[in-house]
Every structure is written in structure tokens, then in C-alpha cells.
Design an enzyme around this catalytic site. Structure first.
Site, PDB file in Angstrom:
ATOM      1  N   GLY A   1       0.807  -1.223   0.000  1.00 52.04           N
ATOM      2  CA  GLY A   1       0.000   0.000   0.000  1.00 52.04           C
ATOM      3  C   GLY A   1       0.837   1.269   0.000  1.00 52.04           C
TER       4      GLY A   1
ATOM      5  NE  ARG B   1      -5.088   5.778  14.856  1.00 50.96           N
ATOM      6  CZ  ARG B   1      -5.456   6.046  13.606  1.00 50.96           C
ATOM      7  NH1 ARG B   1      -6.635   6.608  13.370  1.00 50.96           N
ATOM      8  NH2 ARG B   1      -4.666   5.749  12.607  1.00 50.96           N
TER       9      ARG B   1
ATOM     10  CB  CYS C   1      -2.264  10.879   8.754  1.00 50.12           C
ATOM     11  SG  CYS C   1      -3.882  10.781   7.993  1.00 50.12           S
TER      12      CYS C   1
ATOM     13  CB  SER D   1      -1.284   9.547  -0.312  1.00 51.09           C
ATOM     14  OG  SER D   1      -0.946  10.653   0.482  1.00 51.09           O
ATOM     15  N   GLY D   2      -3.859   9.731   1.879  1.00 50.61           N
ATOM     16  CA  GLY D   2      -4.418   9.307   3.170  1.00 50.61           C
ATOM     17  C   GLY D   2      -5.523   8.272   2.984  1.00 50.61           C
TER      18      GLY D   2
ATOM     19  CG  HIS E   1      -2.951  15.074   5.762  1.00 47.97           C
ATOM     20  ND1 HIS E   1      -3.148  14.638   4.472  1.00 47.97           N
ATOM     21  CD2 HIS E   1      -3.437  14.088   6.573  1.00 47.97           C
ATOM     22  CE1 HIS E   1      -3.728  13.438   4.508  1.00 47.97           C
ATOM     23  NE2 HIS E   1      -3.905  13.088   5.766  1.00 47.97           N
TER      24      HIS E   1
END
Ligand code: A2P
Length: 340
Positions: A12, A100, A129, A159-160, A242
Site C-alpha cells: 500500500g 486508538r 495522520c 494518499s491518506g 496534509h
């Protein structure tokens, strides 16, 4: 150098950065094993001059004998793989949202709360991110005064969302320039030449899950459960890194000069703040680099105890793979790997 590492999600967008970073930082391991889905099984990836073969992720086999398992696939895959890795004595370092907010799992940005690694039970989470760079900046600035409230607007790279979203931006841009038909599959709207004020799905309160995650993770990492927080997360047609406009309200006024000193002293943060020369953070500069770039630091004209700033940081590196590798480095340094 007896460490064995398994990387799940090797094919990925974040996986590619893991491979680069492990190589660049000369991570002290004896063996790296690569995993993805059945689709990628058998494909080869070059690492340290060798062709490694990607395997299908069979949780009964993939983690046996591993000391560290980096998981960067999907949240559902993480929920399954991380406990499986911990059960066989490895430490899973997870890049999804699965754990998380689990109080039994440390959520770590090494520059802020590496000490939380001390109490891990086989799983460590790396934050979203967007959370990582924001938390780093807030952590540096709270040395000047406690923080009361944060309002943040994000400008998040495709891309996130993963490599399919990167291809979608390229394909749509080509099609738009050629006057062709715009095909959509990843996002609900065209992303080329557009902005989408939706990252992840909506909650009942009108915020997206991304906005909520950013709030909850920031509170947890900084240990500020009462931090007032409001985010608007926006997807932009940028490939990598970002950016954010951040409005911070302190208990006491903080001068931009003092903020610059604190930020320049914070490991992993780099000041890029000379607006007269048009120098400020740009995603194109932050991409493929390690530091959180911060600039445009100024007083909030609407609030005597407020500061405003702009930042850019690579979402795949400090926002994901780099932070995870730094966690692994800390685990090694502190002798906190599992007893497999
Ligand atoms: P694959 O390439 O075989 O689909 P990205 O976010 O850039 O799309 O990458 C996601 C990564 O996670 C890819 O390497 C993908 O493998 C991998 N992946 C997705 N789902 C799983 C799963 N259930 N088990 C293992 N790897 C997965």
C-alpha cells in the site's frame, strides 16, 4: 540484530513508506517479512538490495517468530491481526483506528508520550495522520501556557485514503484536461480541481468520524480530556502531505515570538516562517520529509489569548509509517519488546 519484523500492508501507499523508512533509518532487524492480501501474494518488493516476496496474511502463520508486526491495512484487518500478533508474543504497532481509543492500548507520538510504551500489552497504536502533527505543535506550545481550545481546518492529501485514491486523482485530472468523462469510485465527488469537505463518514452531531477522531486522539495523547475542540476536515487534490490552519486559545496570551522559540526547540518540528519572502509550509515541501513544517504564526485578531498558525506534514511518514518506526525504535531502546 536478532529482530524479526512483519509488515502487513506492504503493497500500500503507507507500506511503501515503511520500506523506505526502515531502509533509510537502518532499523536494526535481522529479517523483514512482507504481507498483504491474496491479490498481491507472490509479488516482489526490493528491500536492501534483495527481492522480498509478498505473502497473503494468514494470521496463524504471519506473526509466528516476529518481534514486531507493523499493521497498515484496514481497521477490520487490524482488529483481527493485532491481538493475534500479541498472542504469539510480538508487539503489534497499529496504524488503524481500531485501538486508538482503547484505554488498554497506548496511543503514542514518541516526541510527546514515549513513556506510555512502558505499559503496553502487545499492541501500540499510532494516531491518525492529522492528529500527529497537530499534537506535536500543541505539545510544544503548551509549555508557554495551558491550552483551552483548538479550532482546526485540515487540507488532506488523497494518499491518506490509499493508493486507489492516488490513482483516482491522476485519472480524473487527465480526463478533465482532455475534456473526457470523469469516473468516480473512491470519493463521492470528483476530487480533481475540487475540494471535498468530507473525510470519512458522518456522525449524528454533523461532524465526520475523522473530525471526531482528531479531537478524541488529541485529547488522549496530550492528557487533556476537557480540551475544547472543533475540526473541519477537507480532502484536497494534493497527493502527499496534509496541511492545517490551526487556531489555538491559551489561558494566557502567547506572543508569536515565544511560539517560534518553543516550536523551533521541539524535536520533529521545523519552522518555515518568513512570509515576506513567501516562505511558509507547503505540502509539496513536506512530502517525503520527516518534519512537521510550521509557519504563518500570528496573533488571532479575534481573540487576545489566541494564536493562529499553518502547518504541513507528510501524512504517510510522520502521520503514519515514520511515527510507527519511531515507536519500534523506542521499544527496542527501552527493551520493551515482547517475550516470544
Ligand atoms: P493489497 O495490495 O493486496 O490489496 P492502500 O491503503 O494504499 O490501498 O493499501 C492498503 C494495504 O493493505 C495494501 O497493501 C493491501 O494489500 C493491504 N490490505 C488490505 N486489506 C488487507 C487484509 N485484510 N489483510 C492484509 N492486507 C490487507
Amino acid at each position: 540484530m536478532s529482530i524479526v519484523v512483519s509488515l502487513v500492508g506492504a503493497t500500500g501507499a503507507v507500506g511503501a513508506q515503511f520500506l523506505k523508512i526502515l531502509e533509510q533509518r537502518k532499523f536494526p532487524m535481522r529479517k523483514l517479512r512482507l504481507y498483504a492480501t491474496k491479490r498481491s501474494a507472490g509479488s516482489k518488493i526490493r528491500f536492501r538490495g534483495e527481492d522480498l516476496t509478498v505473502e497473503d496474511t494468514d494470521p496463524a502463520k504471519a506473526f509466528l517468530g516476529a518481534d514486531i508486526v507493523f499493521v497498515s491495512a484496514t481497521t477490520a484487518a487490524s482488529a483481527d491481526y493485532c491481538p493475534a500478533a500479541a498472542r504469539v508474543g510480538a508487539v503489534a504497532i497499529d496504524d488503524s483506528s481500531a485501538f486508538r481509543l482503547d484505554p488498554k492500548v497506548p496511543l503514542v507520538v514518541p516526541e510527546i508520550n514515549a513513556n506510555d510504551l512502558q505499559w503496553h500489552k502487545g499492541i501500540v497504536s499510532t494516531p491518525n495522520c492529522t492528529t500527529v502533527p497537530l499534537a506535536m505543535v500543541l505539545h510544544a506550545l503548551r509549555q508557554a501556557s495551558p491550552i483551552r481550545r483548538v479550532v482546526v481546518d485540515t487540507y488532506q492529501a488523497v494518499s491518506g485514503t490509499g493508493s486507489a485514491a492516488v490513482r483516482e486523482l491522476t485519472d480524473q485530472t487527465r480526463a478533465a484536461l482532455a475534456g473526457g468523462k470523469i469516473e468516480k469510485s473512491v470519493y463521492p465527488h470528483q476530487i480533481a480541481f475540487n475540494l471535498i469537505p468530507q473525510v470519512d463518514t458522518f456522525r449524528e452531531d454533523g461532524y465526520t468520524k475523522e473530525e471526531w477522531k482528531m479531537q478524541e486522539e488529541t485529547r488522549r495523547i496530550l492528557g487533556l480530556s476537557g480540551l475544547l475542540f472543533s475540526a473541519t476536515c477537507v480532502r484536497v487534490p494534493v497527493y502527499q502531505a496534509h496541511s492545517m490552519a490551526v487556531h489555538i486559545d491559551f489561558e494566557r496570551p502567547v506572543e508569536p515570538k515565544q511560539a517560534r522559540v518553543l516550536l523551533s526547540e521541539m524535536p520533529g518540528v521545523k519552522l518555515v516562517d518568513n512570509p515576506e519572502k513567501s516562505l511558509y509550509p507547503l505540502p509539496i515541501q513536506a512530502a517525503d520529509t520527516d518534519d512537521v513544517l510550521v509557519g504563518r504564526i500570528r496573533k488571532d485578531t479575534s481573540n487576545p489569548t489566541g494564536l493562529v498558525l499553518w502547518l504541513s506534514a507528510d501524512n504517510l511518514r510522520k502521520g503514519a509509517a515514520l511515527n510507527a518506526v519511531q515507536i519500534a525504535e523506542e521499544l527496542v531502546r527501552r527493551n520493551l519488546l515482547g517475550k516470544r
